[in-house]
Write an enzyme that holds these catalytic residues in place. Sequence first.
Site, PDB file in Angstrom:
ATOM      1  N   LYS A 164       0.804  -1.226   0.000  1.00 45.04           N
ATOM      2  CA  LYS A 164       0.000   0.000   0.000  1.00 45.04           C
ATOM      3  C   LYS A 164       0.836   1.275   0.000  1.00 45.04           C
ATOM      4  O   LYS A 164       0.305   2.360  -0.263  1.00 45.04           O
ATOM      5  CB  LYS A 164      -0.947  -0.005   1.205  1.00 45.04           C
ATOM      6  CG  LYS A 164      -1.920  -1.174   1.240  1.00 45.04           C
ATOM      7  CD  LYS A 164      -2.862  -1.172   0.047  1.00 45.04           C
ATOM      8  CE  LYS A 164      -3.939  -2.255   0.191  1.00 45.04           C
ATOM      9  NZ  LYS A 164      -4.887  -2.256  -0.928  1.00 45.04           N
ATOM     10  N   SER A 177      -3.139 -12.356   3.906  1.00 40.87           N
ATOM     11  CA  SER A 177      -3.531 -12.147   2.507  1.00 40.87           C
ATOM     12  C   SER A 177      -2.465 -12.693   1.567  1.00 40.87           C
ATOM     13  O   SER A 177      -2.770 -13.210   0.488  1.00 40.87           O
ATOM     14  CB  SER A 177      -3.792 -10.664   2.235  1.00 40.87           C
ATOM     15  OG  SER A 177      -2.659  -9.890   2.536  1.00 40.87           O
TER      16      SER A 177
END
Length: 289
Positions: A40, A251
């Site tokens: 991110k 994830s």
Amino acid sequence: MTIIDSIGNTPLVEIRYLNSNPNVKIYAKLEGNNPGGSVKDRAALNMIRSAMERGEIDKNTKLIEATSGNTGIALAMIASIYGIEIELVMPASSTRERTLTMEAFGAKVTLLESIEVCRDYAEEKGAQPGYFLLNQFANPDNYLAHYKTTGPEIWKDTNGQITHFVSSMGTTGSIMGNSRYLKEKNPAIQIVGCQPTEESSIPGIRRWPIEYLPKIYEPKRVDRIMDVSQQDATIASRNLARKEGVFAGMSSGGALHCALQLAQELESGLIVFIACDRGDRYLSSDLFG
């Protein structure tokens, strides 16, 4: 040089011990090596810097964003560099490490009951004077970060030999941006998205209700969606650390599980999956317990 200059150009490492198909190579893109600890960082930098370049925000603006964790940490880090105030709205179920990290960068953290409630709160407050909602779920600068950086890095580091790209789907920025770039280089590359099974809860991966489906998501850019259970993502995360020495979150385990499944179906190929973040973000959970 500032910390911003160390975002991107993350390593691509081969998964050798967990992959049982000798005719298929699997590589992990280690996004935890970014300074903020996750993929991110790329989107956060591009969203803030692009908004500043367009004159939409400045040092007097108050940023607000809903996040499940990693985007919030990245935004807090980037906002601190530019001297911009930011409020991050997160589900109360998020690990304590996430909240503390955001606060360490000077961000205000608001905890609410779910990511959907967080998104509604952020949109409502973002409409008030003086506030600016970055809205990673609808902001093209999210996926453009990957079109400009992650995709080209993967293409270069595999010498254009990549056949399959595997990514967990949350905001879908990573998969949308990489799909755009990689398909331009070679339309035959298969883009595979990972989502949780109906009953599973996997931080960073979502199975969105229709009304909350990210606006940047374009189904035509994903060739296949694979479901992964919470249990399988957990096992894969643990195996990734214990067998490959890659310490990453759930994830990443979900994406690895799908990549390993995919490898069993192929006669040959080169799979790249995104290892989204570092495992230390989950030490207060039972992920590695």
